[in-house]
Write an enzyme that holds these catalytic residues in place. Structure first.
Site, PDB file in Angstrom:
ATOM      1  N   GLU A  76      40.089  26.095  36.846  1.00 36.41           N
ATOM      2  CA  GLU A  76      41.122  27.110  36.895  1.00 36.41           C
ATOM      3  C   GLU A  76      41.357  28.133  36.287  1.00 36.41           C
ATOM      4  O   GLU A  76      41.575  29.460  36.448  1.00 36.41           O
ATOM      5  CB  GLU A  76      42.620  26.355  37.124  1.00 36.41           C
ATOM      6  N   GLU A 100      38.667  36.145  38.574  1.00 30.90           N
ATOM      7  CA  GLU A 100      39.525  36.948  39.760  1.00 30.90           C
ATOM      8  C   GLU A 100      39.924  37.980  39.022  1.00 30.90           C
ATOM      9  O   GLU A 100      40.038  39.317  39.665  1.00 30.90           O
ATOM     10  CB  GLU A 100      40.565  36.122  40.225  1.00 30.90           C
TER      11      GLU A 100
END
Length: 141
Positions: free
Chosen positions: A86, A93
């Site tokens: 994550e 991102e």
């Protein structure tokens, strides 16, 4: 412009990071930057918060069920792998958003692939959780 040198740059480059100390990037600064990255991911990513809660639930279940040392290793490893995935997803991102502020098919593909890695890690962790916890739960019934 005198006030410009007091403003923080939006992107820190390696050369600018070394200003924290002399020569090589000091280890303390490296750990500080790493902790800031994890904190950013935790603050900005709802899914990381959910995964932390689920990880804590798995730890609580482990204590409640008295799982073995080997089972603890599997559970802790899964929690770490999902958390790392994550945080890496967040980094990818963020970098893609910086590099490609407008929509682009390759930017979407990169972000989807990073999210897919988290999905795979999470699905694998659920499977490991079932394998670890099922025998203890069945024994209670």
């Amino acid at each position: 412009m005198a006030g410009d040198d007091k403003m923080k740059p939006l992107v820190r480059r390696a050369g600018e990071s070394r200003r924290c100390g002399e020569g090589r990037f000091p280890l303390v600064c490296a750990f500080r930057c790493a902790a800031a990255g994890v904190a950013y991911a935790f603050r900005s990513q709802r899914n990381l918060k959910i995964q932390v809660v689920l990880g804590l639930a798995a730890v609580a279940a482990g204590f409640a069920l008295g799982i073995s040392r080997v089972d603890w290793l599997a559970i802790v490893l899964c929690i770490i792998v999902v958390s790392v995935a994550e945080v890496v997803n967040t980094a990818i991102e963020t970098a893609v958003d910086l590099a490609s502020p407008e929509w682009h098919e390759l930017a979407r593909a990169a972000k989807d692939a990073a999210a897919g890695a988290v999905l795979l890690a999470s699905a694998g962790s659920v499977l490991v959780g079932l394998i670890v916890f099922a025998p203890y739960v069945i024994d209670l019934l």
